[in-house]
Structures are given as structure tokens and as C-alpha cells.
Design an enzyme around this catalytic site. Sequence first.
Site, PDB file in Angstrom:
ATOM      1  N   PRO A 121       0.800  -1.209  -0.044  1.00 21.06           N
ATOM      2  CA  PRO A 121       0.014   0.146  -0.099  1.00 21.06           C
ATOM      3  C   PRO A 121       0.868   1.283   0.039  1.00 21.06           C
ATOM      4  O   PRO A 121       0.174   2.623  -0.310  1.00 21.06           O
ATOM      5  CB  PRO A 121      -1.116  -0.056   1.271  1.00 21.06           C
ATOM      6  CG  PRO A 121      -0.049  -1.043   1.987  1.00 21.06           C
ATOM      7  CD  PRO A 121       0.674  -1.991   1.241  1.00 21.06           C
TER       8      PRO A 121
ATOM      9  N   GLU B 268       1.473  -9.096   8.668  1.00 24.00           N
ATOM     10  CA  GLU B 268       1.595  -7.574   9.015  1.00 24.00           C
ATOM     11  C   GLU B 268       2.489  -6.643   8.147  1.00 24.00           C
ATOM     12  O   GLU B 268       2.142  -5.582   8.084  1.00 24.00           O
ATOM     13  CB  GLU B 268       2.055  -7.341  10.452  1.00 24.00           C
ATOM     14  CG  GLU B 268       2.184  -5.969  10.847  1.00 24.00           C
ATOM     15  CD  GLU B 268       0.872  -5.133  10.856  1.00 24.00           C
ATOM     16  OE1 GLU B 268      -0.138  -5.802  10.931  1.00 24.00           O
ATOM     17  OE2 GLU B 268       0.983  -3.825  10.638  1.00 24.00           O
TER      18      GLU B 268
ATOM     19  N   ARG C 278      -4.393  -6.970 -20.413  1.00 24.91           N
ATOM     20  CA  ARG C 278      -5.356  -6.330 -21.533  1.00 24.91           C
ATOM     21  C   ARG C 278      -4.366  -5.601 -22.345  1.00 24.91           C
ATOM     22  O   ARG C 278      -4.923  -5.259 -23.385  1.00 24.91           O
ATOM     23  CB  ARG C 278      -6.348  -5.531 -20.886  1.00 24.91           C
ATOM     24  CG  ARG C 278      -7.323  -6.353 -20.076  1.00 24.91           C
ATOM     25  CD  ARG C 278      -8.160  -5.293 -19.029  1.00 24.91           C
ATOM     26  NE  ARG C 278      -9.039  -4.446 -19.956  1.00 24.91           N
ATOM     27  CZ  ARG C 278     -10.093  -5.040 -20.669  1.00 24.91           C
ATOM     28  NH1 ARG C 278     -10.615  -6.117 -20.171  1.00 24.91           N
ATOM     29  NH2 ARG C 278     -10.816  -4.211 -21.345  1.00 24.91           N
TER      30      ARG C 278
ATOM     31  N   ASP D 270     -11.621   1.478 -24.042  1.00 19.78           N
ATOM     32  CA  ASP D 270     -11.692   1.643 -22.554  1.00 19.78           C
ATOM     33  C   ASP D 270     -11.454   2.908 -21.867  1.00 19.78           C
ATOM     34  O   ASP D 270     -10.649   3.789 -22.291  1.00 19.78           O
ATOM     35  CB  ASP D 270     -11.013   0.581 -21.746  1.00 19.78           C
ATOM     36  CG  ASP D 270     -11.404  -0.992 -22.046  1.00 19.78           C
ATOM     37  OD1 ASP D 270     -12.531  -1.139 -22.447  1.00 19.78           O
ATOM     38  OD2 ASP D 270     -10.545  -1.693 -21.773  1.00 19.78           O
TER      39      ASP D 270
HETATM   40  N1  SAM Z   1       1.367  -2.997   7.348  1.00 17.53           N
HETATM   41  C1  SAM Z   1       1.444  -2.907   6.093  1.00 17.53           C
HETATM   42  C2  SAM Z   1       1.504  -1.202   5.964  1.00 17.53           C
HETATM   43  O1  SAM Z   1       0.855  -0.843   6.641  1.00 17.53           O
HETATM   44  O2  SAM Z   1       2.039  -1.064   4.571  1.00 17.53           O
HETATM   45  C3  SAM Z   1       0.147  -3.618   5.448  1.00 17.53           C
HETATM   46  C4  SAM Z   1       0.238  -5.069   5.469  1.00 17.53           C
HETATM   47  S1  SAM Z   1      -0.941  -5.741   4.436  1.00 17.53           S
HETATM   48  C5  SAM Z   1      -1.774  -6.380   5.900  1.00 17.53           C
HETATM   49  C6  SAM Z   1      -0.271  -7.509   4.080  1.00 17.53           C
HETATM   50  C7  SAM Z   1       0.244  -7.182   2.331  1.00 17.53           C
HETATM   51  O3  SAM Z   1      -0.732  -7.220   1.586  1.00 17.53           O
HETATM   52  C8  SAM Z   1       1.180  -6.316   2.095  1.00 17.53           C
HETATM   53  O4  SAM Z   1       2.655  -6.491   2.460  1.00 17.53           O
HETATM   54  C9  SAM Z   1       1.095  -6.193   0.575  1.00 17.53           C
HETATM   55  O5  SAM Z   1       1.658  -7.040  -0.250  1.00 17.53           O
HETATM   56  C10 SAM Z   1      -0.354  -6.468   0.502  1.00 17.53           C
HETATM   57  N2  SAM Z   1      -1.014  -5.237   0.132  1.00 17.53           N
HETATM   58  C11 SAM Z   1      -2.033  -4.593   1.196  1.00 17.53           C
HETATM   59  N3  SAM Z   1      -2.607  -3.537   0.820  1.00 17.53           N
HETATM   60  C12 SAM Z   1      -2.343  -3.232  -0.530  1.00 17.53           C
HETATM   61  C13 SAM Z   1      -2.146  -2.189  -1.384  1.00 17.53           C
HETATM   62  N4  SAM Z   1      -3.350  -1.377  -1.274  1.00 17.53           N
HETATM   63  N5  SAM Z   1      -1.635  -2.284  -2.761  1.00 17.53           N
HETATM   64  C14 SAM Z   1      -0.811  -3.422  -2.929  1.00 17.53           C
HETATM   65  N6  SAM Z   1      -0.751  -4.254  -1.971  1.00 17.53           N
HETATM   66  C15 SAM Z   1      -1.328  -4.471  -0.701  1.00 17.53           C
END
Ligand code: SAM
Length: 257
Positions: free
Chosen positions: A87, A114, A151, A166
Site C-alpha cells: 500500500p 503485518e 489487457r 476503455d
Molecule cells: N502493515 C502494512 C502497511 O501498513 O504498509 C500492510 C500489510 S498488508 C496487511 C499485507 C500485504 O498485503 C502487504 O505486504 C502487501 O503485499 C499487500 N497489500 C495490502 N494492501 C495493498 C495495497 N493497497 N496495494 C498493494 N498491496 C497491498
Amino acid sequence: MYILTLFPGMFPPVFNTSIIKRAQEQDLVRIRTVDIRGFAKDAHKTVDDYPYGGGPGMVLKPEPVYEAVDWIKQELGREPFVVLLTPQGRRFSAGLARQLAQKPDLVLIAGHYEGFDERIRCLAHMEVSVGDYVLTGGELAAMVVLDASIRFVPGVLGDKESALQDSFSDGLLEGPQYTRPAEFRGMKVPEILLAGRHEDISRWRRKEAIRRTLKRRPDLLETACLTFEDRCLLEQVIDEEKASEARGDNCGHHKTN
Ligand code: SAM
């Protein structure tokens, strides 16, 4: 395209369906899921551990992820383009999907728990986020990134499904689409689409794409590539929308009465 994941079982139902299934059958793309757990060295196949310094949750360990990427490099015989899903990464978009579609050897790393050990970041050429929210794992994010990127791989979409029509492909949202029946519960398909005059239909579609973008995502108009004719259409749309507001219209559908 490789996906590094702790949950490879999540992918087949998605990628063995519809257009992506067909793309694989035609050898236009090759998708492989790689189980990170398969690269854990200990008897318990440990892939996560407690965070140094304490805190909630578990952290994905670096060793199995590095080993998995090394294995892919060996199999390919060259350096892949590695994307870490997080994220905290660059916001995914149609432009980025188009860019990633051009990478012949793409590796997506889906985190879980996490988070991941910070040293895993050093493996990545790019970090990508699918939006400002937190998923439980990177698997769904990987599906989104792959689906949208595939795509843009030449040949994956036929002319009729062209990605060029699109939303976002030229910076605008796509306009309304209709199919039969020509009238449904009092809502009529616009006459122009039934008349069969192709030039008029293209102009109408362009105008409605501009209208929809103006109404829903006016921010996109600031960066969209608009021709002189598009700008004239935009002015017409603005006038029409003002008139419609003054009349108190509140439904975009073409009702009989
Ligand atoms: N604690 C982390 C943070 O605050 O950045 C988030 C961990 S999340 C629970 C677990 C995993 O989900 C991340 O390591 C990532 O690979 C994936 N993930 C979660 N949200 C995402 C997003 N918005 N975009 C891409 N990958 C995401």
C-alpha cells in the site's frame, strides 16, 4: 509473469477463466505462481517471524523471498522486472498497466501478514499499490495488476474488445453502452445508435465520453489529450449540462416520457 505468494491456490480460479485463460492458451502470456513457502529452509517451512522491537503481527522473512527470486532468475537466464505489492507503493493506473505489459519478465511479490522485512524492498524495481486501503495480502493486488496489464499485451483483446476504447485509455472515461432491447422499462436507447450512421455514432460516443468524464472525474480533463474538436464538444456539453440543471433533469436515461 511470475507471482510470488504464500497462497498460490487463490490464483487458478481467476486466471483459468475468460480472456486471461484464452491469452494463456494462445501463448500470449505465461503466468506462474511460485509458492514462497517452498523456499523456506527449515523443517516447519517457516516464512514469517516476530518483528524486531516488538509490535503486533508477523513479518515475512527475507530469505525465502530472495531465494525464490534467485530461482526465477536462474530459470529465465536473465534479470526479471520485480514489482513489490504494497500500500506504500506507486498508485496503480492504466498508464502503469500499459508500462508493465511491455516487461517481458515480470515478477510480482505479494506480501502477507503485518508486512514484510524491509530488506525485501531491495529486490524490487518498483513498488505498486492498488489503492489507498490495506488488503490482508498482496494476492488480490497481484490479480488486479496482472489482469489490467494483460489487457495491453498485443493480441490479448480482439479489435472488438480493444483496450483503446476503455476508460482511461486516452485519459477519459468511456461513455454509455447499450445492447438490445431498444426500449426497456421506459428507458430508450439513444436514437443515434439505432440509425447506423457511423460518423455520427463516433462523434456521439466521443461527446458522451467527455460528458461522463466531466460529470464524474473532471480532474481527468485537466490531463486528457483533447483535440480542437474535443474542446468544442466539451463546450457544448457544458452548455447542455447547465441547461439540464436549470430544467431540473436528474436521470441520464432516455425515458419514453
Ligand atoms: N502493515 C502494512 C502497511 O501498513 O504498509 C500492510 C500489510 S498488508 C496487511 C499485507 C500485504 O498485503 C502487504 O505486504 C502487501 O503485499 C499487500 N497489500 C495490502 N494492501 C495493498 C495495497 N493497497 N496495494 C498493494 N498491496 C497491498
